[in-house]
Design a protein around this motif. Structure first.
Motif, short mmCIF file in Angstrom:
data_model
loop_
_atom_site.label_atom_id
_atom_site.label_comp_id
_atom_site.label_asym_id
_atom_site.label_seq_id
_atom_site.Cartn_x
_atom_site.Cartn_y
_atom_site.Cartn_z
N ASN A 138 0.99 -1.84 0.19
CA ASN A 138 0.28 0.13 0.11
C ASN A 138 0.71 0.87 -0.05
N SER A 139 1.89 1.11 0.63
CA SER A 139 2.97 2.30 1.25
C SER A 139 3.34 2.24 -0.38
N ASN A 142 1.26 4.35 -2.73
CA ASN A 142 0.83 5.38 -2.29
C ASN A 142 1.83 6.81 -2.88
N LEU A 143 2.49 6.24 -3.34
CA LEU A 143 4.31 6.68 -3.73
C LEU A 143 3.84 7.07 -5.16
N VAL A 146 -0.84 8.34 -5.77
CA VAL A 146 -1.01 9.10 -4.44
C VAL A 146 -0.02 10.56 -4.19
N ARG A 151 -1.27 11.74 0.25
CA ARG A 151 -0.54 10.66 1.49
C ARG A 151 -0.91 11.17 2.72
N GLN A 154 -4.33 11.31 4.47
CA GLN A 154 -4.02 9.50 5.06
C GLN A 154 -3.51 9.33 6.36
N CYS A 155 -2.42 10.02 6.49
CA CYS A 155 -1.03 10.30 7.51
C CYS A 155 -2.04 10.34 8.54
N THR A 183 5.43 9.93 4.85
CA THR A 183 4.43 9.94 3.52
C THR A 183 5.37 9.97 2.55
N CYS A 185 7.50 12.34 1.77
CA CYS A 185 7.65 14.34 1.03
C CYS A 185 9.40 14.98 1.70
#
Length: 220
Positions: A138-139, A142-143, A146, A151, A154-155, A183, A185
């Motif tokens: 899932n991570s 997302n990277l 999303v 992200r 969601q976090c 996340t 970033c």
């Protein structure tokens, strides 16, 4: 004054909020106390030890050659880590204590002996590995798909706890850098988004804790 290790271990084993099989496993290991900031596992190192958290919290993370960090999760009492190396392979991630932490360390042979006596723990272990593999998938998704704001939201929502007044609070005191690591970033981007959300009345910073005042916007 620190609580003696035998007292902490007994308190853990008597606590019904922890899984029964994990409570039975802890007394079989070597219980150790670690200071905040202690590196318990280095990524890519060889290892055959399972760690059960008796008290405190640890962070599971990876870094690249430029020291950019991504956090996979935070583990607290009743959880365990290190199971990915029990096949004889290298460690998949690094682990550091976030506060004074007590862990029970179990060798591969001890764990295998326990599974032989309590085969249902193999299912517990398997479900843990599957759950963490799903989280890693899932991570990665997302990277790839999303955006940063998605992200981040969601976090925040994943960490927040509903309050009686209708708000949601993140009780963990997170720095902007820690949120950025979770996340994938930059710290600057996290600071910019949080400031905009604060100005818009969506979040409030209270005693270094983030409070979600209302549902976060779908887009930033």
């Amino acid at each position: 004054m620190q609580t003696p290790l035998p007292t902490l271990t007994q308190r853990f084993c008597d606590d019904p909020s922890h899984p029964q099989l994990v409570r039975e496993l802890v007394p079989l290991g070597e219980v150790r106390r670690y200071r905040k900031g202690s590196i318990l596992i280095h990524e890519a190192d060889a290892g055959d030890t399972l760690f059960v958290v008796v008290d405190g919290r640890v962070k599971v993370y990876c870094t690249d050659d430029n020291d950019k960090e991504i956090t996979f999760g935070v583990i607290g009492p009743g959880e365990y880590f290190g199971e990915m190396a029990l096949d004889g392979g290298p460690r998949a991630a690094s682990v550091v204590t976030l506060e004074s932490t007590v862990c029970a360390l179990l060798t591969r042979n001890t764990l295998l002996g326990f599974i032989a006596r309590q085969p249902e723990f193999a299912l517990h272990l398997l479900s843990k590995v599957i759950r963490r593999a799903r989280m890693a998938t899932n991570s990665a998704r997302n990277l790839a798909f999303v955006d940063v704001y998605g992200r981040l939201s969601q976090c925040l929502l994943g960490l927040a706890t509903p309050q009686e007044d209708g708000t949601q609070k993140i009780t963990e005191r997170l720095t902007h850098q820690e949120i950025a690591s979770r996340t994938g970033c930059s710290r600057e981007m996290v600071s910019r988004i949080l400031k905009d959300l604060e100005n818009g009345g969506y979040v409030r910073i209270e005693n270094r804790q983030i409070v979600l005042m209302q549902p976060l916007p779908a887009r930033w």
